[in-house]
Design a protein around this motif. Sequence first.
Motif, PDB file in Angstrom:
ATOM      1  N   VAL A  49     -25.358 -36.540 -12.907  1.00  0.00           N
ATOM      2  CA  VAL A  49     -24.584 -37.658 -13.460  1.00  0.00           C
ATOM      3  C   VAL A  49     -24.257 -37.394 -14.934  1.00  0.00           C
ATOM      4  CG1 VAL A  49     -24.633 -40.114 -14.023  1.00  0.00           C
ATOM      5  CG2 VAL A  49     -25.429 -39.354 -11.781  1.00  0.00           C
ATOM      6  N   THR A  50     -25.214 -36.855 -15.683  1.00  0.00           N
ATOM      7  CA  THR A  50     -24.949 -36.533 -17.093  1.00  0.00           C
ATOM      8  C   THR A  50     -23.749 -35.591 -17.208  1.00  0.00           C
ATOM      9  OG1 THR A  50     -27.279 -36.751 -17.676  1.00  0.00           O
ATOM     10  CG2 THR A  50     -25.923 -35.462 -19.176  1.00  0.00           C
ATOM     11  N   THR A  51     -23.761 -34.544 -16.406  1.00  0.00           N
ATOM     12  CA  THR A  51     -22.683 -33.570 -16.553  1.00  0.00           C
ATOM     13  C   THR A  51     -21.379 -34.082 -15.946  1.00  0.00           C
ATOM     14  OG1 THR A  51     -23.604 -32.469 -14.617  1.00  0.00           O
ATOM     15  CG2 THR A  51     -24.111 -31.522 -16.744  1.00  0.00           C
ATOM     16  N   LYS A  52     -21.483 -34.853 -14.886  1.00  0.00           N
ATOM     17  CA  LYS A  52     -20.248 -35.423 -14.339  1.00  0.00           C
ATOM     18  C   LYS A  52     -19.642 -36.422 -15.307  1.00  0.00           C
ATOM     19  CE  LYS A  52     -21.010 -34.936  -9.389  1.00  0.00           C
ATOM     20  NZ  LYS A  52     -21.616 -35.655  -8.259  1.00  0.00           N
ATOM     21  N   SER A  53     -20.468 -37.069 -16.115  1.00  0.00           N
ATOM     22  CA  SER A  53     -19.888 -37.999 -17.076  1.00  0.00           C
ATOM     23  C   SER A  53     -19.155 -37.237 -18.172  1.00  0.00           C
ATOM     24  CB  SER A  53     -20.944 -38.959 -17.628  1.00  0.00           C
ATOM     25  OG  SER A  53     -21.906 -38.249 -18.352  1.00  0.00           O
ATOM     26  N   ILE A  54     -19.605 -36.021 -18.485  1.00  0.00           N
ATOM     27  CA  ILE A  54     -18.872 -35.193 -19.449  1.00  0.00           C
ATOM     28  C   ILE A  54     -17.491 -34.866 -18.881  1.00  0.00           C
ATOM     29  CG2 ILE A  54     -18.799 -32.940 -20.606  1.00  0.00           C
ATOM     30  CD1 ILE A  54     -21.912 -33.010 -20.569  1.00  0.00           C
ATOM     31  N   MET A  55     -17.449 -34.563 -17.608  1.00  0.00           N
ATOM     32  CA  MET A  55     -16.189 -34.221 -16.939  1.00  0.00           C
ATOM     33  C   MET A  55     -15.425 -35.462 -16.498  1.00  0.00           C
ATOM     34  SD  MET A  55     -15.607 -30.981 -16.643  1.00  0.00           S
ATOM     35  CE  MET A  55     -14.889 -30.334 -15.131  1.00  0.00           C
ATOM     36  N   ARG A  56     -16.027 -36.599 -16.671  1.00  0.00           N
ATOM     37  CA  ARG A  56     -15.449 -37.869 -16.224  1.00  0.00           C
ATOM     38  C   ARG A  56     -15.098 -37.816 -14.739  1.00  0.00           C
ATOM     39  NH1 ARG A  56     -12.476 -40.462 -20.237  1.00  0.00           N
ATOM     40  NH2 ARG A  56     -11.359 -41.496 -18.561  1.00  0.00           N
ATOM     41  N   LEU A  57     -16.065 -37.410 -13.959  1.00  0.00           N
ATOM     42  CA  LEU A  57     -15.824 -37.259 -12.523  1.00  0.00           C
ATOM     43  C   LEU A  57     -16.603 -38.279 -11.706  1.00  0.00           C
ATOM     44  CD1 LEU A  57     -15.791 -33.396 -12.166  1.00  0.00           C
ATOM     45  CD2 LEU A  57     -13.885 -34.973 -11.799  1.00  0.00           C
ATOM     46  N   LEU A  58     -17.021 -39.357 -12.343  1.00  0.00           N
ATOM     47  CA  LEU A  58     -17.796 -40.347 -11.605  1.00  0.00           C
ATOM     48  C   LEU A  58     -16.869 -41.407 -11.027  1.00  0.00           C
ATOM     49  CD1 LEU A  58     -20.681 -40.527 -14.175  1.00  0.00           C
ATOM     50  CD2 LEU A  58     -20.839 -39.659 -11.838  1.00  0.00           C
ATOM     51  N   PRO A  59     -17.272 -42.042  -9.926  1.00  0.00           N
ATOM     52  CA  PRO A  59     -16.412 -43.058  -9.308  1.00  0.00           C
ATOM     53  C   PRO A  59     -16.113 -44.198 -10.294  1.00  0.00           C
ATOM     54  CG  PRO A  59     -18.640 -43.099  -8.375  1.00  0.00           C
ATOM     55  CD  PRO A  59     -18.529 -41.867  -9.202  1.00  0.00           C
ATOM     56  N   GLU A  60     -14.816 -44.413 -10.572  1.00  0.00           N
ATOM     57  CA  GLU A  60     -14.438 -45.384 -11.603  1.00  0.00           C
ATOM     58  C   GLU A  60     -14.828 -46.810 -11.233  1.00  0.00           C
ATOM     59  OE1 GLU A  60     -10.863 -44.884 -13.707  1.00  0.00           O
ATOM     60  OE2 GLU A  60     -11.894 -43.051 -14.347  1.00  0.00           O
ATOM     61  N   ASN A  61     -14.840 -47.073  -9.919  1.00  0.00           N
ATOM     62  CA  ASN A  61     -15.120 -48.462  -9.536  1.00  0.00           C
ATOM     63  C   ASN A  61     -16.589 -48.844  -9.687  1.00  0.00           C
ATOM     64  OD1 ASN A  61     -15.802 -46.708  -7.551  1.00  0.00           O
ATOM     65  ND2 ASN A  61     -15.097 -47.968  -5.861  1.00  0.00           N
ATOM     66  N   SER A  62     -17.485 -47.863  -9.697  1.00  0.00           N
ATOM     67  CA  SER A  62     -18.895 -48.259  -9.813  1.00  0.00           C
ATOM     68  C   SER A  62     -19.588 -47.738 -11.069  1.00  0.00           C
ATOM     69  CB  SER A  62     -19.671 -47.815  -8.567  1.00  0.00           C
ATOM     70  OG  SER A  62     -19.690 -46.415  -8.486  1.00  0.00           O
ATOM     71  N   ALA A  63     -19.129 -46.614 -11.623  1.00  0.00           N
ATOM     72  CA  ALA A  63     -19.812 -46.051 -12.789  1.00  0.00           C
ATOM     73  C   ALA A  63     -19.301 -46.704 -14.066  1.00  0.00           C
ATOM     74  CB  ALA A  63     -19.585 -44.547 -12.853  1.00  0.00           C
ATOM     75  N   GLU A  64     -20.233 -47.046 -14.953  1.00  0.00           N
ATOM     76  CA  GLU A  64     -19.841 -47.732 -16.175  1.00  0.00           C
ATOM     77  C   GLU A  64     -20.570 -47.130 -17.373  1.00  0.00           C
ATOM     78  OE1 GLU A  64     -20.174 -52.236 -18.025  1.00  0.00           O
ATOM     79  OE2 GLU A  64     -20.610 -51.936 -15.913  1.00  0.00           O
ATOM     80  N   PHE A  65     -19.789 -46.671 -18.387  1.00  0.00           N
ATOM     81  CA  PHE A  65     -20.412 -46.245 -19.641  1.00  0.00           C
ATOM     82  C   PHE A  65     -20.929 -47.482 -20.343  1.00  0.00           C
ATOM     83  CE2 PHE A  65     -17.521 -42.507 -19.279  1.00  0.00           C
ATOM     84  CZ  PHE A  65     -18.483 -41.515 -19.408  1.00  0.00           C
ATOM     85  N   LYS A  66     -22.213 -47.508 -20.655  1.00  0.00           N
ATOM     86  CA  LYS A  66     -22.793 -48.685 -21.309  1.00  0.00           C
ATOM     87  C   LYS A  66     -22.855 -48.473 -22.805  1.00  0.00           C
ATOM     88  CE  LYS A  66     -23.973 -51.390 -17.966  1.00  0.00           C
ATOM     89  NZ  LYS A  66     -23.949 -52.846 -17.935  1.00  0.00           N
ATOM     90  N   ASN A  67     -23.018 -47.234 -23.205  1.00  0.00           N
ATOM     91  CA  ASN A  67     -23.218 -46.970 -24.619  1.00  0.00           C
ATOM     92  C   ASN A  67     -23.038 -45.476 -24.862  1.00  0.00           C
ATOM     93  OD1 ASN A  67     -23.862 -47.469 -27.291  1.00  0.00           O
ATOM     94  ND2 ASN A  67     -26.067 -47.190 -26.964  1.00  0.00           N
ATOM     95  N   GLY A  68     -22.790 -45.128 -26.131  1.00  0.00           N
ATOM     96  CA  GLY A  68     -22.826 -43.736 -26.528  1.00  0.00           C
ATOM     97  C   GLY A  68     -21.486 -43.042 -26.502  1.00  0.00           C
ATOM     98  N   GLU A  69     -21.500 -41.795 -26.938  1.00  0.00           N
ATOM     99  CA  GLU A  69     -20.267 -41.015 -26.957  1.00  0.00           C
ATOM    100  C   GLU A  69     -20.512 -39.559 -26.595  1.00  0.00           C
ATOM    101  OE1 GLU A  69     -20.372 -40.957 -31.886  1.00  0.00           O
ATOM    102  OE2 GLU A  69     -18.819 -42.033 -30.782  1.00  0.00           O
ATOM    103  N   ILE A  70     -19.424 -38.907 -26.173  1.00  0.00           N
ATOM    104  CA  ILE A  70     -19.483 -37.488 -25.839  1.00  0.00           C
ATOM    105  C   ILE A  70     -18.391 -36.811 -26.657  1.00  0.00           C
ATOM    106  CG2 ILE A  70     -19.206 -35.783 -24.004  1.00  0.00           C
ATOM    107  CD1 ILE A  70     -20.032 -38.011 -22.005  1.00  0.00           C
ATOM    108  N   LEU A  71     -18.792 -36.099 -27.710  1.00  0.00           N
ATOM    109  CA  LEU A  71     -17.805 -35.543 -28.628  1.00  0.00           C
ATOM    110  C   LEU A  71     -17.484 -34.092 -28.287  1.00  0.00           C
ATOM    111  CD1 LEU A  71     -19.239 -37.008 -31.961  1.00  0.00           C
ATOM    112  CD2 LEU A  71     -17.408 -37.931 -30.499  1.00  0.00           C
ATOM    113  N   PHE A  72     -16.190 -33.830 -28.123  1.00  0.00           N
ATOM    114  CA  PHE A  72     -15.725 -32.474 -27.821  1.00  0.00           C
ATOM    115  C   PHE A  72     -14.427 -32.261 -28.577  1.00  0.00           C
ATOM    116  CE2 PHE A  72     -12.967 -29.792 -25.040  1.00  0.00           C
ATOM    117  CZ  PHE A  72     -13.679 -28.602 -25.170  1.00  0.00           C
ATOM    118  N   GLY A  73     -14.385 -31.243 -29.430  1.00  0.00           N
ATOM    119  CA  GLY A  73     -13.189 -30.971 -30.218  1.00  0.00           C
ATOM    120  C   GLY A  73     -12.711 -32.202 -30.983  1.00  0.00           C
ATOM    121  N   GLY A  74     -13.641 -32.933 -31.579  1.00  0.00           N
ATOM    122  CA  GLY A  74     -13.281 -34.076 -32.401  1.00  0.00           C
ATOM    123  C   GLY A  74     -12.886 -35.319 -31.618  1.00  0.00           C
ATOM    124  N   ARG A  75     -12.955 -35.257 -30.287  1.00  0.00           N
ATOM    125  CA  ARG A  75     -12.577 -36.431 -29.502  1.00  0.00           C
ATOM    126  C   ARG A  75     -13.755 -36.948 -28.692  1.00  0.00           C
ATOM    127  NH1 ARG A  75      -7.108 -34.949 -26.466  1.00  0.00           N
ATOM    128  NH2 ARG A  75      -8.187 -32.981 -26.071  1.00  0.00           N
TER     129      ARG A  75
END
Lengths: 351, 312
Positions: A49-75
């Motif tokens: 799940v950690t790595t899929k969240s980096i790739m944003r590959l989690l099911p949009e209808n059930s997965a929810e970012f609650k907090n935090g950020e993933i910084l890559f190339g300034g974004r």
Amino acid sequence: MEKILQVKDLELSFNTFAGEVKAIRGVNFDLYKGETLAIVGESGSGKSVTTKSIMRLLPENSAEFKNGEILFGGRDLTKLSDKEMQKIRGKEIAMIFQDPMTSLNPTMPIGRQLTEPLLKHQKISKAEAKKVAIDLLRLVGMPKPELRMKQYPHQFSGGQRQRIVIAISLACNPQILIADEPTTALDVTIQAQILELMKDLQKKIDTSIIFITHDLGVVANVADRVAVMYGGKIVEIGTVDEIFYNPQHPYTWGLLSSMPSLDAADEKLYAIPGTPPDLLAPPKGDAFALRSEYAMQIDMEQNPPFFKVSDSHYAATWLLHPDAPRVEPPATVIERMKKFPGSRYYEGSRV
Amino acid sequence: MAEKLLEIKNLKQHFNVGKANEVRAVDDISFDIYRGETLGLVGESGCGKSTTGRSIIRLYDATSGDVFFEGENVHGKKSKKDLKKFNRKMQMIFQDPYASLNPRMKVMDIVAEGIDIHGLAKNAAERKQMVFDLLETVGLNKEHANRYPHEFSGGQRQRLGIARALAVDPDFIIADEPISALDVSIQAQVVNLLKELQEEKGLTYLFIAHDLSMVKYISDRIGVMYFGKLVELAPAEDLYKNPMHPYTQSLLSAIPLPDPDYERNRVRKSYDPAVHNYAEGEDVRMREITPGHFVQCSEREFESLKATSARI
Ligand SMILES: Nc1ncnc2c1ncn2[C@@H]1O[C@H](COP(=O)(O)OP(=O)(O)OP(=O)(O)O)[C@@H](O)[C@H]1O
Ligand SMILES: Nc1ncnc2c1ncn2[C@@H]1O[C@H](COP(=O)(O)OP(=O)(O)OP(=O)(O)O)[C@@H](O)[C@H]1O
Ligand SMILES: [Mg+2]
Ligand SMILES: [Mg+2]
């Protein structure tokens, strides 16, 4: 060292019928350019799940970012639109999944599955793409690649499918390669070839690799650093030598004690007692406490912070608090610590 | 341990016969499996291990050859009733936990599938209790019974597959990489569990895996496959102490160990089939070098292997 990716205070939940599954509960780590960071840990602890969240590959209808950020190339990847993510996925960050069938299209010959990303992300002709694809298949050790381009995924063995997926992920020379159990389905000789291949790629284009595996032998072979996950958190992180020869967290101790050794007698294998924490209602204190013979009162009440062991080594266990009693790690762990300068069991010689 | 539960005789499984992409996935292999033993099967990815397992339980019709289970030919003409009987006695735990679990079924029904097919539960309450017990046996709990496969991690799904196979109380289980997706502690749990079940119920296993330290730990004997053929078969200890086929030697030299210092200095042996230098039509087959230790070799190699092992 240059940080290519930073994961900060990541919290993520799944909303399910049964309630909120708190799968990631505050994960922090940096990934440096050109390094291999291995993530190990219990099944269900949140590695994928950690790595899929980096790739944003989690099911949009059930997965929810609650907090935090993933910084890559300034974004911050958690904030990008799907369209922006599409440009990053497969090209700048590529992923090899635990189960090859989820990333292969069962109705498309594998040749096309290899050439498509090449044609999409690189300016080359169809004929060139085909040649590159065949070369990639040969590179991952597929016999008679020309003949097999036209075949469908079900016509390959488990390990062959995984090698096809690896070939696809390498096609675009990504900056970050996330490999989720990439070699679990492979025999040790092909595994060794694939690991060499990944190391070569790393040397050539300075790719950073996040490598998830249960095989601690593979970790010892590929990793520069190791993060140990338990119950939706990283509980220990350090260099490969620090984790294997000077582990501090009782979960890491349990993990290292569960391996059979090749010259082991026929006794029962050690298995960590108990069951994984219920992520619908995670425990208040140290999530591992209920299964640990080293647990103290405070473990039941307060979540341990990261204690510093060295500049590169941190562990989240109250045992490292200055007021904690001194405990003896398991015998197999003490054997390991004897090899580590700086550990309290160090014996001066290292074999 | 002398009683043969299974006899596999000259089994061949070829795909795409007669086409350019013909694959001889299993190419004339013979071996026995004794009642109550664990036979480990290892070898290169794609060498035919899963196909061997699938042919034995007749998921595929063999191209040729025979499989005898308790003396009865599994591959002969069979009535539906006979096949059902075999299906209950022989179960398979699959390599790929995703593909083998129906995504639309709840865990309760997935695990109970065999119980239902073979009518093993007297009523709904008993069926439920059996599933709860099975879930516990594999380290899950009864709350999991109402969930769907996608809600589980890879390792958890594999445990569901094991629970499902155990449900019909089989004699023989083909475990196709049953633990590769599990973390080491749960691997240890599952392997301990498989061993306990074996002692309790006298189960027989064909255990296919890549993790050689686990295979050695669980197996009584180990077979090594290379490109559709069995190249070595020996008692587990013997195979590790004294591997004779150069492919086996290469395989053993590649086992990664959980020791970074060792890994930095490891030396691998690679295998090149050309080393055998077989003459056209040379008689290459399994030969017994020391008691119970078989190696695929030519007459010439046989003599030299025998001479070498006599010196040890
Ligand atoms: N789509 C989902 N819906 C609900 N829960 C989920 C979903 N995907 C994962 N989970 C839960 O999130 C937790 C973390 O799962 P994850 O797949 O990251 O585990 P993992 O560490 O990769 O385990 P493994 O080693 O078995 O692959 C698990 O408890 C899992 O059940
Ligand atoms: N349905 C099929 N059609 C065509 N070829 C097949 C089919 N199934 C398997 N094969 C081929 O047969 C060979 C043996 O496959 P098998 O799945 O038995 O290998 P394996 O030893 O289990 O490998 P792995 O360790 O990777 O799982 C492979 O070359 C594979 O591509
Ligand atoms: Mg996973
Ligand atoms: Mg297989």
